[in-house]
Design an enzyme around this catalytic site. Structure first.
Site, PDB file in Angstrom:
ATOM      1  CE1 TYR A 273      65.349  74.032  62.506  1.00  0.00           C
ATOM      2  CE2 TYR A 273      64.352  72.277  64.112  1.00  0.00           C
ATOM      3  CZ  TYR A 273      65.076  73.976  63.597  1.00  0.00           C
ATOM      4  OH  TYR A 273      65.255  74.094  64.833  1.00  0.00           O
TER       5      TYR A 273
ATOM      6  CE  LYS B 119      62.625  71.538  66.313  1.00  0.00           C
ATOM      7  NZ  LYS B 119      62.347  71.777  68.171  1.00  0.00           N
TER       8      LYS B 119
HETATM    9  P1  NAD Z   1      67.256  79.800  70.739  1.00  0.00           P
HETATM   10  O1  NAD Z   1      68.961  79.172  71.320  1.00  0.00           O
HETATM   11  O2  NAD Z   1      66.779  81.444  71.738  1.00  0.00           O
HETATM   12  O3  NAD Z   1      66.516  78.628  72.196  1.00  0.00           O
HETATM   13  C1  NAD Z   1      67.008  77.469  72.273  1.00  0.00           C
HETATM   14  C2  NAD Z   1      66.839  77.191  73.672  1.00  0.00           C
HETATM   15  O4  NAD Z   1      66.861  76.223  73.696  1.00  0.00           O
HETATM   16  C3  NAD Z   1      67.990  78.054  74.378  1.00  0.00           C
HETATM   17  O5  NAD Z   1      67.046  78.517  75.605  1.00  0.00           O
HETATM   18  C4  NAD Z   1      68.943  76.892  74.877  1.00  0.00           C
HETATM   19  O6  NAD Z   1      69.540  76.886  76.521  1.00  0.00           O
HETATM   20  C5  NAD Z   1      67.570  75.428  75.472  1.00  0.00           C
HETATM   21  N1  NAD Z   1      68.162  73.975  75.352  1.00  0.00           N
HETATM   22  C6  NAD Z   1      69.269  73.783  74.388  1.00  0.00           C
HETATM   23  N2  NAD Z   1      69.436  72.801  75.338  1.00  0.00           N
HETATM   24  C7  NAD Z   1      69.026  72.727  76.756  1.00  0.00           C
HETATM   25  C8  NAD Z   1      69.243  71.613  77.513  1.00  0.00           C
HETATM   26  N3  NAD Z   1      69.995  70.798  77.581  1.00  0.00           N
HETATM   27  N4  NAD Z   1      68.355  71.889  78.409  1.00  0.00           N
HETATM   28  C9  NAD Z   1      67.548  73.170  78.153  1.00  0.00           C
HETATM   29  N5  NAD Z   1      67.222  73.996  77.879  1.00  0.00           N
HETATM   30  C10 NAD Z   1      68.156  74.030  76.532  1.00  0.00           C
HETATM   31  O7  NAD Z   1      66.426  79.717  69.725  1.00  0.00           O
HETATM   32  P2  NAD Z   1      64.938  79.398  69.048  1.00  0.00           P
HETATM   33  O8  NAD Z   1      64.632  79.259  67.710  1.00  0.00           O
HETATM   34  O9  NAD Z   1      64.345  80.476  70.017  1.00  0.00           O
HETATM   35  O10 NAD Z   1      64.195  77.907  70.042  1.00  0.00           O
HETATM   36  C11 NAD Z   1      63.356  78.018  70.179  1.00  0.00           C
HETATM   37  C12 NAD Z   1      62.290  76.458  69.854  1.00  0.00           C
HETATM   38  O11 NAD Z   1      61.893  77.451  68.670  1.00  0.00           O
HETATM   39  C13 NAD Z   1      63.445  75.457  69.277  1.00  0.00           C
HETATM   40  O12 NAD Z   1      62.634  74.175  69.829  1.00  0.00           O
HETATM   41  C14 NAD Z   1      63.380  75.690  67.930  1.00  0.00           C
HETATM   42  O13 NAD Z   1      64.064  73.708  67.816  1.00  0.00           O
HETATM   43  C15 NAD Z   1      62.360  75.799  68.044  1.00  0.00           C
HETATM   44  N6  NAD Z   1      61.948  76.090  66.131  1.00  0.00           N
HETATM   45  C16 NAD Z   1      62.982  77.495  65.540  1.00  0.00           C
HETATM   46  C17 NAD Z   1      63.647  78.118  64.477  1.00  0.00           C
HETATM   47  C18 NAD Z   1      63.753  79.128  63.772  1.00  0.00           C
HETATM   48  O14 NAD Z   1      64.465  78.738  63.214  1.00  0.00           O
HETATM   49  N7  NAD Z   1      65.105  79.493  64.912  1.00  0.00           N
HETATM   50  C19 NAD Z   1      61.835  77.609  63.443  1.00  0.00           C
HETATM   51  C20 NAD Z   1      61.635  76.538  63.817  1.00  0.00           C
HETATM   52  C21 NAD Z   1      61.593  75.994  65.475  1.00  0.00           C
END
Ligand code: NAD
Length: 261
Positions: free
Chosen positions: A149, A156
């Site tokens: 990551y 995180k």
């Molecule tokens: P996603 O891109 O759909 O969502 C990420 C969101 O973060 C977006 O809606 C974006 O607009 C928002 N964001 C970024 N900067 C921002 C800001 N300054 N103000 C407000 N919002 C902001 O992707 P996702 O996978 O749904 O991510 C959601 C969470 O899940 C994140 O914390 C990510 O780290 C975590 N996560 C994702 C994965 C993966 O493999 N996709 C794995 C583990 C954890």
């Protein structure tokens, strides 16, 4: 009454970017159980996307990199919230992969503020609206120890530690719970920006005990449970949802493939 017992409850959902977002799956799951969702998005361009996915919903723009946006959210909201999903992260990988010790200070601090400290700031702004037994959930990763990551890994880890600190500080005058879901790799737009993500995603799938990649809905189901009163005994912790990947570093199929190549 369904098992989760959230019919008629209201949840604030951050982080819907598109239909693949973790937050989208969570909101659909909560609504399917009879709950209402209020949304925050980063940019005004994302409002129409939420309105398309969740017609008739209230949507606030809150770019968490802007302190004023978070404070304004607290003032603009009305009514009680039974829970809050923090599902957002940002890391600047525009210069491609770098060794961790080459991470730029500006990138690290920006990512830490958006991806970790915003949980604290949003909780502070939302606290007057949260019911005394509300539940807060954030999304972390399944393993914060030097995984794929990039420099978001230690951020995180900071997020997960903040979960425990928040749970403790909120317990002074409420029963609000705070937890994280540690999700394995998923196919969403956030992950697409991480260098070599597809290769890592396929490797992660090979390491799951079931040999089948984790689905976003499986993460959403766990989030919905944690947001519900059914998880009332769970507080200040991270629930890992990774289909067993973290325990399977020496998967024999993967080991044999490496030995052959
Ligand atoms: P996603 O891109 O759909 O969502 C990420 C969101 O973060 C977006 O809606 C974006 O607009 C928002 N964001 C970024 N900067 C921002 C800001 N300054 N103000 C407000 N919002 C902001 O992707 P996702 O996978 O749904 O991510 C959601 C969470 O899940 C994140 O914390 C990510 O780290 C975590 N996560 C994702 C994965 C993966 O493999 N996709 C794995 C583990 C954890």
């Amino acid at each position: 009454m369904s098992f989760l017992n959230i019919s008629g409850k209201t949840f604030l959902i951050s982080g819907v970017a598109n239909k693949k977002s973790v937050a989208t799956h969570v909101a659909q799951t909560l609504q399917g159980e009879g709950a209402q969702c209020v949304f925050t998005v980063q940019k005004s361009e994302q409002v129409s996307q939420v309105e398309k996915l969740f017609p008739g919903s209230q949507v606030f723009v809150c770019d968490v990199s802007q302190k004023g946006d978070i404070e304004a959210l607290g003032k603009e909201l009305s009514g009680k919230l039974d829970g809050f999903l923090h599902s957002l992260a940002f890391g600047n990988f525009s210069e491609g992969p770098k060794p961790f010790h080459e991470t730029l200070r500006t990138d690290y601090l920006e990512a830490a503020q958006i991806s970790s400290f915003s949980l604290v700031e949003m909780t502070r702004a939302l606290k007057p609206h949260l019911s005394p037994s509300a539940s807060i959930v954030t999304i972390s990763i399944s393993n914060t120890r030097a995984t794929s990551y990039g420099y978001l890994g230690p951020i995180k880890a900071m997020l997960e530690t903040s979960v425990a600190y928040l749970a403790k500080s909120l317990s002074a005058d409420s029963q609000i719970r705070v937890n994280a879901v540690g999700a394995g790799p998923l196919k969403t737009s956030a992950s697409a920006g991480i260098p070599h993500y597809i290769e890592n995603y396929l490797f992660a799938e090979a390491l799951t005990l079931r040999k089948k990649a984790l689905e976003t809905q499986e993460v959403a189901n766990t989030v919905a449970f944690l947001l519900s009163p059914r998880s009332s005994g769970i507080n200040a912790t991270t629930l890992v949802v990774d289909a067993g990947m973290s325990c399977n570093g020496f998967d024999q199929d993967v080991v044999q493939k490496y030995a052959k190549d």
